[in-house]
Write a protein that holds these residues in place. Sequence first.
Motif, PDB file in Angstrom:
ATOM      1  N   CYS A 153     -73.763   1.351  82.554  1.00 41.90           N
ATOM      2  CA  CYS A 153     -72.864   1.841  81.516  1.00 41.90           C
ATOM      3  C   CYS A 153     -71.749   2.637  82.183  1.00 41.90           C
ATOM      4  O   CYS A 153     -72.011   3.646  82.846  1.00 41.90           O
ATOM      5  CB  CYS A 153     -73.607   2.719  80.507  1.00 41.90           C
ATOM      6  N   TYR A 154     -70.515   2.163  82.009  1.00 46.22           N
ATOM      7  CA  TYR A 154     -69.341   2.855  82.546  1.00 46.22           C
ATOM      8  C   TYR A 154     -68.758   3.758  81.465  1.00 46.22           C
ATOM      9  O   TYR A 154     -68.664   3.367  80.303  1.00 46.22           O
ATOM     10  CB  TYR A 154     -68.266   1.852  82.952  1.00 46.22           C
ATOM     11  N   ARG A 155     -68.314   4.951  81.887  1.00 45.76           N
ATOM     12  CA  ARG A 155     -67.677   5.878  80.942  1.00 45.76           C
ATOM     13  C   ARG A 155     -66.354   6.354  81.538  1.00 45.76           C
ATOM     14  O   ARG A 155     -66.272   6.673  82.720  1.00 45.76           O
ATOM     15  CB  ARG A 155     -68.585   7.067  80.662  1.00 45.76           C
ATOM     16  N   GLN A 156     -65.333   6.397  80.700  1.00 48.42           N
ATOM     17  CA  GLN A 156     -64.015   6.867  81.112  1.00 48.42           C
ATOM     18  C   GLN A 156     -63.523   7.943  80.171  1.00 48.42           C
ATOM     19  O   GLN A 156     -63.756   7.873  78.950  1.00 48.42           O
ATOM     20  CB  GLN A 156     -62.992   5.721  81.083  1.00 48.42           C
ATOM     21  N   ASN A 157     -62.832   8.917  80.720  1.00 44.71           N
ATOM     22  CA  ASN A 157     -62.073   9.897  79.952  1.00 44.71           C
ATOM     23  C   ASN A 157     -60.627   9.806  80.419  1.00 44.71           C
ATOM     24  O   ASN A 157     -60.283  10.293  81.500  1.00 44.71           O
ATOM     25  CB  ASN A 157     -62.621  11.314  80.177  1.00 44.71           C
ATOM     26  N   LEU A 158     -59.810   9.133  79.633  1.00 41.18           N
ATOM     27  CA  LEU A 158     -58.413   8.898  79.990  1.00 41.18           C
ATOM     28  C   LEU A 158     -57.548   9.935  79.298  1.00 41.18           C
ATOM     29  O   LEU A 158     -57.455   9.948  78.056  1.00 41.18           O
ATOM     30  CB  LEU A 158     -58.001   7.483  79.576  1.00 41.18           C
ATOM     31  N   HIS A 159     -56.918  10.804  80.075  1.00 35.51           N
ATOM     32  CA  HIS A 159     -56.171  11.911  79.488  1.00 35.51           C
ATOM     33  C   HIS A 159     -54.872  11.432  78.838  1.00 35.51           C
ATOM     34  O   HIS A 159     -54.474  10.255  78.952  1.00 35.51           O
ATOM     35  CB  HIS A 159     -55.918  12.999  80.531  1.00 35.51           C
ATOM     36  N   ASP A 160     -54.192  12.367  78.193  1.00 33.46           N
ATOM     37  CA  ASP A 160     -53.000  12.059  77.397  1.00 33.46           C
ATOM     38  C   ASP A 160     -51.710  12.350  78.150  1.00 33.46           C
ATOM     39  O   ASP A 160     -50.661  12.563  77.541  1.00 33.46           O
ATOM     40  CB  ASP A 160     -53.041  12.856  76.085  1.00 33.46           C
ATOM     41  N   VAL A 252     -70.805   6.683  85.711  1.00 35.77           N
ATOM     42  CA  VAL A 252     -71.628   5.509  85.466  1.00 35.77           C
ATOM     43  C   VAL A 252     -73.092   5.917  85.416  1.00 35.77           C
ATOM     44  O   VAL A 252     -73.516   6.841  86.119  1.00 35.77           O
ATOM     45  CB  VAL A 252     -71.394   4.429  86.555  1.00 35.77           C
ATOM     46  N   THR A 253     -73.859   5.248  84.571  1.00 40.03           N
ATOM     47  CA  THR A 253     -75.309   5.406  84.498  1.00 40.03           C
ATOM     48  C   THR A 253     -75.923   4.012  84.412  1.00 40.03           C
ATOM     49  O   THR A 253     -75.209   3.009  84.332  1.00 40.03           O
ATOM     50  CB  THR A 253     -75.725   6.204  83.249  1.00 40.03           C
ATOM     51  N   PHE A 254     -77.236   3.952  84.424  1.00 38.39           N
ATOM     52  CA  PHE A 254     -77.871   2.698  84.046  1.00 38.39           C
ATOM     53  C   PHE A 254     -77.562   2.416  82.578  1.00 38.39           C
ATOM     54  O   PHE A 254     -77.126   3.308  81.831  1.00 38.39           O
ATOM     55  CB  PHE A 254     -79.379   2.761  84.271  1.00 38.39           C
ATOM     56  N   ALA A 255     -77.785   1.184  82.151  1.00 32.19           N
ATOM     57  CA  ALA A 255     -77.419   0.782  80.790  1.00 32.19           C
ATOM     58  C   ALA A 255     -78.082   1.639  79.724  1.00 32.19           C
ATOM     59  O   ALA A 255     -77.513   1.863  78.647  1.00 32.19           O
ATOM     60  CB  ALA A 255     -77.761  -0.691  80.577  1.00 32.19           C
ATOM     61  N   ASP A 256     -79.277   2.145  80.003  1.00 40.84           N
ATOM     62  CA  ASP A 256     -79.997   2.950  79.015  1.00 40.84           C
ATOM     63  C   ASP A 256     -79.573   4.418  79.029  1.00 40.84           C
ATOM     64  O   ASP A 256     -80.146   5.240  78.299  1.00 40.84           O
ATOM     65  CB  ASP A 256     -81.511   2.838  79.222  1.00 40.84           C
ATOM     66  N   GLY A 257     -78.590   4.760  79.852  1.00 37.78           N
ATOM     67  CA  GLY A 257     -78.098   6.132  79.919  1.00 37.78           C
ATOM     68  C   GLY A 257     -78.765   6.980  80.974  1.00 37.78           C
ATOM     69  O   GLY A 257     -78.345   8.128  81.197  1.00 37.78           O
ATOM     70  N   SER A 258     -79.787   6.454  81.646  1.00 31.47           N
ATOM     71  CA  SER A 258     -80.461   7.237  82.686  1.00 31.47           C
ATOM     72  C   SER A 258     -79.630   7.258  83.964  1.00 31.47           C
ATOM     73  O   SER A 258     -78.826   6.360  84.236  1.00 31.47           O
ATOM     74  CB  SER A 258     -81.853   6.660  82.978  1.00 31.47           C
TER      75      SER A 258
END
Length: 313
Positions: A153-160, A252-258
């Motif tokens: 699971c990829y996570r992004q915080n794209l600023h303004d 990034v985490t594993f798909a289950d959030g771990s």
Amino acid sequence: MNTASTWSPLEITPESAGVEASPEGLLKVVGDSGTIDARLIAEKALVFRRFHLTPEALEPVMSELLPARLAYVHGNSPRTKVGQNVYTSTEYPQEFTISMHNEMSYSHQWPARLLFFCEKAAETGGATPVTDAALWLESLDDEVREAFAQGVCYRQNLHDGYGLGKSWQDTFETTDRGQAEAFLEGTGATWEWRPDGTLRISQVRPATAKHPVTGAEVWFNQSDQWHPVGLGGDTAAALAQILPPEELPQSVTFADGSSIPDEYVIQVRDRALEAAVDVDWHTGDLLLIDNMLVAHGRRPYTGTRRVLVAMSD
């Protein structure tokens, strides 16, 4: 583990192709699209050397090799757009290695081909290492492959416009929120706009993929580049003091959030670099790669280096 000796890109020169050493000679070679397509699938990466290609003569060559050139929309690395869907290669400090990756493997859609053009070679260093992505997968311990089997699971915080990392405007090449949302629709990603204007995106993707032509299963994710440990111990520790994991520009985490263990990430990164073959640059060289079959990176360098990149489906 070093499997570099089992594979290397195919070099094509005027002598091997039986044409004159000129941009016109190169056009004769790349104009035979059926042969180039077959060679790229068989060899995974092609290096064109000693054709004396110049920036002024680049466009028709790109049109032959990349008939459907793509914009770098949703790309996460810093680049400058210098032409019609032509960009500088990643603008990352020259003293650092860029680890191996398949371009935009974190995205729902990625380019099938990448074309690199060396406009100016570095004084020293600056090679583009390439790794056979199937060998990369094979090189990993069973424990690591099994841990990634359900994806990441990829996570992004794209600023303004102000903050760490890229803005959502740069990432999506627009200042229109609606256009950014339209791109994200149908990608399987979830997103939300934060009160400060930040766009937070989360997307689950596979860790491996199968090539549509060869059927080869390849390592195909960028977990080692999105994981804090990939930044180096001191940088990761400094960021951890400033921001919680969910607020980092990317994570990034594993798909289950771990959490993905640091040692898994380090193994993934190091095995690819150990297996890499360096493509050393000379001004005027081209490198064409199949983006699924081959991962790429960058070696540190000194002096001024300018390598351009374009992509196609």
